[in-house]
Design an enzyme around this catalytic site. Structure first.
Site, PDB file in Angstrom:
ATOM      1  N   ARG A 109      17.639 -27.934  24.774  1.00 48.06           N
ATOM      2  CA  ARG A 109      17.017 -28.773  25.796  1.00 48.06           C
ATOM      3  C   ARG A 109      18.074 -29.691  26.405  1.00 48.06           C
ATOM      4  O   ARG A 109      19.016 -30.112  25.725  1.00 48.06           O
ATOM      5  CB  ARG A 109      15.908 -29.640  25.188  1.00 48.06           C
ATOM      6  CG  ARG A 109      14.630 -28.899  24.910  1.00 48.06           C
ATOM      7  CD  ARG A 109      13.887 -28.516  26.200  1.00 48.06           C
ATOM      8  NE  ARG A 109      12.661 -27.785  25.953  1.00 48.06           N
ATOM      9  CZ  ARG A 109      12.544 -26.452  25.986  1.00 48.06           C
ATOM     10  NH1 ARG A 109      13.577 -25.688  26.273  1.00 48.06           N
ATOM     11  NH2 ARG A 109      11.376 -25.877  25.767  1.00 48.06           N
ATOM     12  N   HIS A 151      18.048 -22.568  33.429  1.00 45.57           N
ATOM     13  CA  HIS A 151      17.011 -22.502  32.379  1.00 45.57           C
ATOM     14  C   HIS A 151      16.382 -21.105  32.337  1.00 45.57           C
ATOM     15  O   HIS A 151      15.153 -20.952  32.403  1.00 45.57           O
ATOM     16  CB  HIS A 151      15.930 -23.582  32.597  1.00 45.57           C
ATOM     17  CG  HIS A 151      15.120 -23.840  31.360  1.00 45.57           C
ATOM     18  ND1 HIS A 151      14.606 -25.071  31.037  1.00 45.57           N
ATOM     19  CD2 HIS A 151      14.721 -23.012  30.349  1.00 45.57           C
ATOM     20  CE1 HIS A 151      13.933 -24.999  29.899  1.00 45.57           C
ATOM     21  NE2 HIS A 151      13.987 -23.748  29.459  1.00 45.57           N
TER      22      HIS A 151
HETATM   23  P1  NDP Z   1      12.084 -22.970  15.581  1.00 45.78           P
HETATM   24  O1  NDP Z   1      11.097 -24.047  15.367  1.00 45.78           O
HETATM   25  O2  NDP Z   1      11.772 -21.609  15.077  1.00 45.78           O
HETATM   26  O3  NDP Z   1      13.493 -23.395  14.926  1.00 45.78           O
HETATM   27  C1  NDP Z   1      13.999 -24.680  15.003  1.00 45.78           C
HETATM   28  C2  NDP Z   1      15.218 -24.783  14.096  1.00 45.78           C
HETATM   29  O4  NDP Z   1      15.815 -26.063  14.285  1.00 45.78           O
HETATM   30  C3  NDP Z   1      14.859 -24.662  12.613  1.00 45.78           C
HETATM   31  O5  NDP Z   1      15.846 -23.937  11.940  1.00 45.78           O
HETATM   32  C4  NDP Z   1      14.886 -26.116  12.138  1.00 45.78           C
HETATM   33  O6  NDP Z   1      15.231 -26.293  10.773  1.00 45.78           O
HETATM   34  C5  NDP Z   1      15.990 -26.684  13.009  1.00 45.78           C
HETATM   35  N1  NDP Z   1      15.855 -28.145  13.140  1.00 45.78           N
HETATM   36  C6  NDP Z   1      14.846 -28.838  13.700  1.00 45.78           C
HETATM   37  N2  NDP Z   1      15.084 -30.168  13.607  1.00 45.78           N
HETATM   38  C7  NDP Z   1      16.260 -30.297  12.962  1.00 45.78           C
HETATM   39  C8  NDP Z   1      17.034 -31.405  12.542  1.00 45.78           C
HETATM   40  N3  NDP Z   1      16.646 -32.671  12.773  1.00 45.78           N
HETATM   41  N4  NDP Z   1      18.192 -31.165  11.886  1.00 45.78           N
HETATM   42  C9  NDP Z   1      18.587 -29.898  11.629  1.00 45.78           C
HETATM   43  N5  NDP Z   1      17.901 -28.802  12.005  1.00 45.78           N
HETATM   44  C10 NDP Z   1      16.754 -28.993  12.664  1.00 45.78           C
HETATM   45  O7  NDP Z   1      12.382 -22.945  17.138  1.00 45.78           O
HETATM   46  P2  NDP Z   1      12.837 -21.710  18.033  1.00 45.78           P
HETATM   47  O8  NDP Z   1      14.026 -21.100  17.418  1.00 45.78           O
HETATM   48  O9  NDP Z   1      11.683 -20.854  18.349  1.00 45.78           O
HETATM   49  O10 NDP Z   1      13.239 -22.487  19.389  1.00 45.78           O
HETATM   50  C11 NDP Z   1      14.242 -23.466  19.389  1.00 45.78           C
HETATM   51  C12 NDP Z   1      14.311 -24.158  20.726  1.00 45.78           C
HETATM   52  O11 NDP Z   1      14.909 -23.322  21.702  1.00 45.78           O
HETATM   53  C13 NDP Z   1      12.979 -24.530  21.378  1.00 45.78           C
HETATM   54  O12 NDP Z   1      12.408 -25.674  20.786  1.00 45.78           O
HETATM   55  C14 NDP Z   1      13.390 -24.764  22.817  1.00 45.78           C
HETATM   56  O13 NDP Z   1      13.800 -26.096  22.986  1.00 45.78           O
HETATM   57  C15 NDP Z   1      14.588 -23.838  22.992  1.00 45.78           C
HETATM   58  N6  NDP Z   1      14.285 -22.723  23.898  1.00 45.78           N
HETATM   59  C16 NDP Z   1      15.021 -22.606  25.047  1.00 45.78           C
HETATM   60  C17 NDP Z   1      14.800 -21.577  25.909  1.00 45.78           C
HETATM   61  C18 NDP Z   1      15.626 -21.427  27.122  1.00 45.78           C
HETATM   62  O14 NDP Z   1      15.333 -20.548  27.946  1.00 45.78           O
HETATM   63  N7  NDP Z   1      16.686 -22.194  27.283  1.00 45.78           N
HETATM   64  C19 NDP Z   1      13.767 -20.563  25.648  1.00 45.78           C
HETATM   65  C20 NDP Z   1      13.056 -20.770  24.428  1.00 45.78           C
HETATM   66  C21 NDP Z   1      13.312 -21.825  23.591  1.00 45.78           C
HETATM   67  P3  NDP Z   1      14.290 -25.702   9.596  1.00 45.78           P
HETATM   68  O15 NDP Z   1      14.410 -24.206   9.709  1.00 45.78           O
HETATM   69  O16 NDP Z   1      14.903 -26.215   8.361  1.00 45.78           O
HETATM   70  O17 NDP Z   1      12.903 -26.195   9.888  1.00 45.78           O
HETATM   71  C1  OXD Z   2      10.776 -22.266  26.064  1.00 42.93           C
HETATM   72  C2  OXD Z   2      11.641 -22.326  27.243  1.00 42.93           C
HETATM   73  O1  OXD Z   2      10.694 -23.244  25.315  1.00 42.93           O
HETATM   74  O2  OXD Z   2      11.571 -21.396  28.086  1.00 42.93           O
HETATM   75  O3  OXD Z   2      10.165 -21.202  25.832  1.00 42.93           O
HETATM   76  O4  OXD Z   2      12.428 -23.253  27.379  1.00 42.93           O
END
Ligand code: NDP
Ligand code: OXD
Length: 309
Positions: free
Chosen positions: A224, A272
């Protein structure tokens, strides 16, 4: 049965068709044309104005149009007692994997420099280390981060991930929590951010983090925009400590025409588009969740609202 739909992208008819194909008795109302809010049973949303979701008294389920949920949870009035899901889907994951692999390869193989060389008709071969000697680090080892890490591992890169909890993935070093953060950073030459946006991760890509990366490191942010302190990135690039960055997400989107990032030769910008929810796939998930809610069951891909992702 009535579903409220709100997106920032003008593809509402496509979404309506896909949803009604799966749930023929579903009436889809496109925000802001919602009629009597008391009629609305479900909501499939992206970037709703703050306060809006609290004004639907009979909602049974809310579905995020994407994987991220910060666009909803930053609303202090969001109704937290209603089942709320996000997108977890192999197609969305595949698209993100492609993006991460594409841009890690660009940095690894100096593509940005070759593009600049081509503009000046320069023929100059630059040394590329073996993939096994290139250390890639993934911030966030969830659905998207772990799959991207595995794809990079399978290409031969030396990959590590950082998350809240430790992961056991063959051939990928796992670092967890604040205590292992610095150790993860000092070994990372190409850093990929795939964290969710929460209070703990806001502004995480800042000058202290950049200073811990080795000189010449590159940063890819597909998480983000609010993860990145933009002026710190420009400073780290100008000082030469960081070599390059690829940015897919921005504090304000679309990126303003006069934003300094556009002028920075070592920043690659994408709008994005790292990954995107396919209406057919998400309609499947929404239909499954509506069936589960109507049957009194637990929904799939439920967001942990306390945790914030
Ligand atoms: P998940 O919830 O599956 O994974 C999040 C990961 O981040 C987990 O491994 C979690 O740790 C880790 N995490 C969260 N908070 C912390 C912290 N404070 N310290 C360390 N690690 C942390 O999310 P997704 O993989 O599905 O998606 C991730 C992000 O990607 C979305 O939230 C979105 O912002 C972004 N995104 C962007 C897109 C784009 O087009 N640019 C498209 C889709 C998503 P743990 O496993 O230990 O819980
Ligand atoms: C999502 C994105 O969170 O597209 O899926 O950013």
């Amino acid at each position: 049965m009535i579903l409220l739909f709100k997106s920032d992208i003008d593809r509402s008819d496509w979404w309506r068709d896909e949803l009604q194909l799966r749930i023929p008795n579903l009436e889809v109302r496109i925000w802001p044309d919602v009629g009597d809010k008391a009629d609305v049973d479900y909501a499939l949303i992206w970037n709703m104005p703050h306060g809006e979701m609290a004004t639907y008294p009979n909602l049974k389920g809310i579905f995020s149009l994407g994987a991220g949920v910060d666009h909803v949870l930053d609303d202090p009035d969001f109704p937290r007692d209603i089942p709320f899901s996000r997108v977890v889907d192999p197609d969305l994951t595949q698209r993100m994997k492609e993006y991460v692999v594409q841009h890690v390869l660009n940095h690894h193989r100096h593509q940005n420099l070759y593009d600049q060389q081509q503009n000046s008709k320069i023929w100059d071969e630059l040394f590329v280390p073996a993939a096994g000697n290139r250390k890639v680090g993934i911030l966030g080892m969830g659905e998207l981060g772990a799959s991207s890490a595995i794809a990079l591992r399978d290409l031969g890169f030396n990959v590590a991930g950082w998350s809240r909890s430790k992961k056991q993935i063959d051939g990928i070093e796992s670092y967890a929590g604040d205590t292992e953060f610095d150790e993860f950073l000092v070994r990372t030459e190409i850093l990929v951010c795939l964290l969710p946006l929460t209070p703990a991760t806001t502004d995480i890509l800042n000058k202290d983090l950049f200073a811990k990366l080795p000189k010449g490191a590159s940063v890819i942010n597909a998480g983000r925009g609010l993860h990145l302190v933009e002026e710190d990135l420009i400073e780290a690039l100008k000082s030469g400590h960081l070599a390059e960055a690829t940015l897919d997400v921005f504090r304000v989107e679309p990126l303003a025409e006069d934003h300094p990032f556009w002028q920075q030769p070592n920043i690659r910008i994408t709008p994005h588009n790292a990954s995107i929810s396919d209406p057919a796939r998400v309609a499947d998930l929404v239909a499954q969740n509506i069936i589960l809610i109507e049957a009194g069951g637990n929904i799939l891909n439920q967001v942990n609202i306390e945790r914030g992702y």
